[in-house]
Design an enzyme around this catalytic site. Structure first.
Site, PDB file in Angstrom:
ATOM      1  N   SER A 149      -9.759   1.904   2.775  1.00 21.79           N
ATOM      2  CA  SER A 149      -8.858   2.618   1.900  1.00 21.79           C
ATOM      3  C   SER A 149      -7.825   1.747   1.197  1.00 21.79           C
ATOM      4  O   SER A 149      -7.225   2.183   0.217  1.00 21.79           O
ATOM      5  CB  SER A 149      -8.113   3.689   2.697  1.00 21.79           C
ATOM      6  OG  SER A 149      -7.272   3.084   3.671  1.00 21.79           O
ATOM      7  N   SER A 176     -10.124  -0.285   7.027  1.00 20.68           N
ATOM      8  CA  SER A 176      -9.493  -0.137   5.711  1.00 20.68           C
ATOM      9  C   SER A 176      -8.797  -1.372   5.167  1.00 20.68           C
ATOM     10  O   SER A 176      -8.391  -1.389   4.010  1.00 20.68           O
ATOM     11  CB  SER A 176      -8.489   1.021   5.741  1.00 20.68           C
ATOM     12  OG  SER A 176      -9.176   2.251   5.666  1.00 20.68           O
ATOM     13  N   LYS A 188       0.850  -1.190   0.000  1.00 17.77           N
ATOM     14  CA  LYS A 188       0.000   0.000   0.000  1.00 17.77           C
ATOM     15  C   LYS A 188       0.885   1.239   0.000  1.00 17.77           C
ATOM     16  O   LYS A 188       1.891   1.285   0.719  1.00 17.77           O
ATOM     17  CB  LYS A 188      -0.894  -0.021   1.249  1.00 17.77           C
ATOM     18  CG  LYS A 188      -1.936   1.094   1.297  1.00 17.77           C
ATOM     19  CD  LYS A 188      -2.822   0.978   2.539  1.00 17.77           C
ATOM     20  CE  LYS A 188      -3.948   2.005   2.518  1.00 17.77           C
ATOM     21  NZ  LYS A 188      -4.840   1.862   3.682  1.00 17.77           N
TER      22      LYS A 188
END
Lengths: 496, 499
Positions: free
Chosen positions: A158, A182, A78
């Site tokens: 996210s 997330s 990420k």
């Protein structure tokens, strides 16, 4: 070579050791898949060249003798995790060109164990969002589509890029971060496993901060075993993070005994919220039945402050974010716009007005508001007190149960743009994941079934602080019983 | 009317006003590393050469508390006789400025590490007064904005960013500029004694925010103004005098005092508003979620206490009681730990050399240290630690006077030589043959010759002109090149002239 991409981490670990293929081959197969998958906008930065170098080093290591489980396994990271020499944007224009000179502790742990970095995945800006539509680099598309539909769906957020990478099989596993859901919510939306460890289990050093008291790194993988393997590598005590806990890291994979006889599973009544789709409710009941069949005991429990969790979260997280994001001021690094008046304030306003997207600005404003003189007691302080009550709810519940079973999200993946105009509807996505985040507890989402439209649905297991092992063990049982093996159609690859 | 600097009273057109003063002293903690990062803290380094990733607030960086800074704060709290809080919390004070990389300062707000305490200050009239300490808390320093490096740009040096400061907040117990000055000096003395801050105001490692208000005698507190970042004792006192008079003028003209932050301009000797109320910050304090509350145990406090040296008040009392020093001498000698140490070392050596009890030679030694030595050090701008004359050599010089080898006059010359060359008194005495002549036989011969050589003066003396005695003494000294013991010369002359 698409068969190599079907492998799970645990399988590839064994295959690499048997010499059936090399890490270079495994890595190349995934790199090859990354090009067509650009359609999904999974990566902000691809690091194919670096991946091959790392793969070759891994192959040498494997040849030389015993090597850690992740040696040679290609992963996606990420873009919230700082990677030395590799652009790290946090999905924001503010850090569009930011190249850290340092490596986050969590990713450094993975590289120390020989893992291979494929690239940096797309995400909601500064991890703020539940659909990955808040990225400066555009939305990520969910590899899944409803049966018979060509409409694009969100992958959740996210960590949408990381979840999509695993679901689309362009990475064997991915690093995500979870502040209010997330990791778990995108895992549920993409038919993957997402594990949020206990707060303090993984170091936050080098992870771009959203809400410091909630942020926690975790893996997104194809199955529970792979999540356990990744967490074993990621977790460590880090003296550079004052909230990291000094505690030995167990071999989480060893927790997968499959034996949950006598395990007490709490079913919180407050999670039966109004308007929950019947198919979610049905899946939840099915989950209970699977665990019961395996010898666990279902215990109805009450977590009375659950309904306050979401409002509490949307005070605490923005408050911390408003302060954490103050450093993005255009002075030392990142995006800078001088502004028109030539003053320092002009530069701040222009830089932050253009460098941050709408959702980030909204949360900075909320956070600034709740910390302001005259509002602090009514909002921030009150929220902290409620947060304590929520943690206390869980503490009491865990006196009579070992784990708690809930749905992960109140719906399956939704269409792009469906909720972007309504922030409250968007925030509701996190209704089941936020309470455990506020209490700092570990939680995992396991793909457990499909919606009427054929989209993946997830169940969540929440555990006691630092009892990831019970979470992983029961998730493994749930996973086996659910037998979820559906994969999205490869619609994005026109060559196929 | 009395001087407002010492009386704290301002004579207004409509009557007297009292000044009420509180000080917030920012003292830079002596530690190798910064409060939350491993970067060095050396003064005067190249700009931006002592900046860690944490100090520059790079993304994902986290603060870690430096244990040494905590220890220093606890030691300081103990030296101030203050309550030590075993549980304290670091908060974030949020505001934007170019030299504040995080966009917030980590500072203790609601739960400081040190609670109430007090210090005793000595006033000029010989009395003393206890000044209450409200609290001491730890906080990060900001960087430095440099506006004079470029016509249009401001440069930022982050070397100071993140350095640990102790903010020592007094109660509004100070009622005159002189008291404020004495208080600031006392705090400086204490932190220097215990080595928690170098107290160097010129380098900015100690500075004060001064809160000033005025009121009619007997009335409640007036509205205060805060004068920021005053960096010398003299400026603190000047700023208070100016600010209090300004407030009296405003009030007597029927105005009201606005709660505001002001700056002191030493060139103009005046205070000016720094920012108005409209620009006042809402700092949005909240506990820093990157740091756990700070907790330590009694053992930590005990270890900090055990590391404290004798504190100045106790040392002063001991110098008075054990050595019989005057309060003034004791005060001057104990103002700096190095001075006190130097004095004690010299005294011990002198007592040994002379074989006398320390108390007997203590005042003589004190007078020499304060008069001769400090005089020379001040003139040469040399710190006592770098004194070219060591305590042992000072004692040797004094002993040479006491045993009659040197006259007071000669001793002064020898000391000049010692100070300039760094050599010992005995070396100089030996080299120059500077032995005082006290032998009466030798001196009598010389006196006889002097008297014989100056019959006119002898006549005058005998005629009753006593002053001529001095002339004869001078002649004898001249004849002996200054080496004659003046006391013996005087005695012998008196005897001869009478006879």
């Amino acid at each position: 070579m698409s068969d190599l991409r079907d492998l799970k981490i645990a399988e590839a670990r064994d295959g690499l050791r048997r010499g059936e293929y090399t890490s270079r081959e495994l890595t190349a197969a995934h790199i090859e898949a990354m090009a067509p998958a650009r359609e999904l906008n999974i990566f902000i930065t691809e690091t194919a060249d670096q991946a091959l170098v790392m793969a070759e080093a891994a192959d040498k290591r494997l040849k030389a003798g015993p090597a850690p489980s992740l040696t040679g396994i290609p992963l996606a990271i990420k873009d919230l995790f700082c990677t030395k020499g590799v652009r790290t944007t946090a999905g924001s224009r503010m850090l569009d060109e930011f190249v850290p000179t340092y490596e986050s502790t969590v990713s450094a742990n993975l590289w120390a164990d020989g893992a291979v970095m494929l690239g940096k995945t797309n995400m909601d800006e500064f991890a703020m969002g539940s659909s990955n539509e808040n990225s400066y680099f555009g939305p990520v598309l969910n590899p899944w589509r409803a049966a018979g539909s060509k409409d694009n769906l969100v992958p959740g957020g996210s960590s949408g890029g990381s979840a999509a990478a695993v679901a689309a099989k362009v990475a064997m596993g991915a690093l995500g971060s979870d502040t209010g859901g997330s990791i778990r919510q995108p895992a549920a939306f993409t038919g993957t496993v997402g594990l949020k460890p206990t707060y303090g289990r993984c170091s936050r050093w080098g992870m771009v901060a959203f809400a410091s008291s909630l942020d926690q790194a975790g893996p997104i993988t194809r199955d529970v075993r792979d999540a356990a393997i990744m967490l074993t590598s990621m977790a460590s005590y880090d003296a550079q993070d004052s909230t990291s806990i000094e505690r030995p890291v167990p071999d989480y994979e060893a927790a997968l005994s499959g034996d949950i006889r006598g395990l007490k599973v709490g079913i919180p009544e407050e999670y039966r919220i109004d308007g929950m789709p019947p198919e979610i409710e049905a899946l939840w009941l099915e989950g209970e039945a699977w665990l019961k069949d395996a010898g666990a005991e279902m215990v109805p429990i009450s977590l009375p402050h659950t309904s306050y969790a979401l409002p509490t979260y949307y005070i605490v997280a923005p408050a911390e974010a408003s302060s954490n994001l103050a450093r993005y001021d255009g002075v030392r690094y990142g995006f800078r716009k001088p502004g028109t008046g030539g003053s320092l304030s002009d530069m701040y306003e222009a830089t932050r007005g253009e460098g941050f997207g709408a959702e980030v600005q909204r949360r900075i404003l909320i956070g600034t508001y709740v910390l302001s003189a005259g509002y602090y007691d009514a909002y921030y302080l009150k929220a902290q007190k409620v947060r304590t009550c929520i943690a206390e709810d869980f503490r009491q519940a865990f006196e009579s149960v070992d784990v708690i079973l809930t749905p992960t999200a109140p719906s399956a993946a939704f269409a792009l743009g469906a909720k972007s105009a309504d922030p409250i509807a968007m925030y509701l996505n996190d209704v089941f994941t936020v309470p455990a985040s506020l209490a700092g507890l570990p939680g995992i989402s396991v793909p457990a079934g499909r919606s009427a439209e054929g989209l993946p649905l997830g169940l969540q297991i929440i555990g006691r602080a630092f009892d990831e092992e019970s979470v992983i063990r029961s998730a493994g049982v749930l996973e086996a019983a659910a037998g979820f093996d559906a994969r999205p159609e490869n619609w994005w690859d026109s060559a196929k | 009317m009395s001087d407002p600097r010492t009386s704290g009273l301002i004579e207004g057109a409509s009557g007297d006003w009292e000044i009420v003063i509180g000080l917030e002293i920012h003292a830079q903690v002596i530690s190798q590393a910064k409060l939350f990062s491993g970067a060095a803290t050396r003064f005067g380094a190249e700009p931006n050469s002592q900046v860690s990733l944490v100090d520059a607030a790079m993304p994902g960086m986290l603060p870690v508390i430096n244990r040494e800074c905590i220890r220093q704060a606890v030691r300081t709290g103990l030296a101030l006789g203050a309550q030590i809080n075993k549980y304290s919390v670091f908060d974030r004070k949020n505001y934007f400025y170019a030299d504040l990389p995080q966009g917030y300062q980590i500072s203790q707000y609601k739960q400081p590490i040190v609670g109430p305490g007090f210090v005793t200050i000595d006033l000029e009239d010989g009395t003393s007064k206890d000044i209450g300490i409200e609290r001491l808390h730890l906080e990060q320093d900001a960087g430095k904005s440099m506006h004079d490096q470029h016509p249009d740009l401001t440069f930022v040096d982050l070397n100071r960013s993140g350095i640990a400061l102790m903010e020592i907040v007094s109660k509004p117990d100070l009622s005159s500029p002189a008291e404020a000055g004495a208080y600031l000096k006392k705090i400086r003395t204490i932190v220097r004694y215990i080595g928690s801050c170098d107290g160097n105001m010129e380098q900015g490692s100690m500075r004060a925010d001064v809160n000033v208000s005025v009121r009619r005698p007997g009335e409640g507190l007036g509205t205060r103004c805060e004068i920021k970042n005053v960096n010398s004792v003299r400026f603190v006192m000047q700023a208070i005098v100016y600010e209090a008079s300004r407030q009296v003028d405003v009030l007597e003209a029927g105005g009201t005092i606005a709660l505001e932050t002001r700056l002191f301009d030493p060139q103009q000797g005046e205070t000016r508003p720094m920012r108005s109320k409209e620009e006042a910050h809402d700092y949005r304090y909240f506990p820093d979620p990157d740091l756990l509350p700070l907790e330590f145990d009694d053992e930590f406090i005990a270890a900090a206490r055990a590391s404290l040296p004798e504190l100045p008040d106790l040392k002063k009392a001991r110098f008075e009681a054990d050595f019989g020093l005057s309060p003034y001498n004791a005060e001057v000698l104990t103002a700096e730990r190095q001075s006190a140490d130097f004095y004690e070392e010299l005294l011990e050596e002198l007592a040994k050399l002379s074989g006398k009890p320390a108390k007997e030679v203590a005042t003589r030694a004190a007078n020499w240290v304060i008069g001769d030595l400090f005089g020379h050090l001040n003139k040469a701008a040399v710190a006592i630690a770098d004194s070219p004359v060591s305590a042992a050599r000072g004692a040797e010089l004094l002993q040479l006077v006491d045993d009659g080898t040197l006259s007071g006059r000669m001793a002064k010359d020898v000391f000049e030589e010692m100070f300039a060359s760094g050599r010992s008194a005995s070396e100089i005495v030996a080299e120059k043959g500077l032995r005082q002549v006290s032998d009466s036989g030798e001196l009598e011969t010389i006196i006889d010759r002097v008297l014989a050589d100056n019959p006119t003066q002898l006549e005058q003396y005998r005629a009753g002109k006593d002053k001529v005695l001095g002339f004869f003494v001078g002649q004898v000294m001249k004849a002996t090149a200054g080496k004659a013991n003046p006391k013996v010369v005087n005695e012998l002359l008196a005897k001869k002239l009478k006879g």
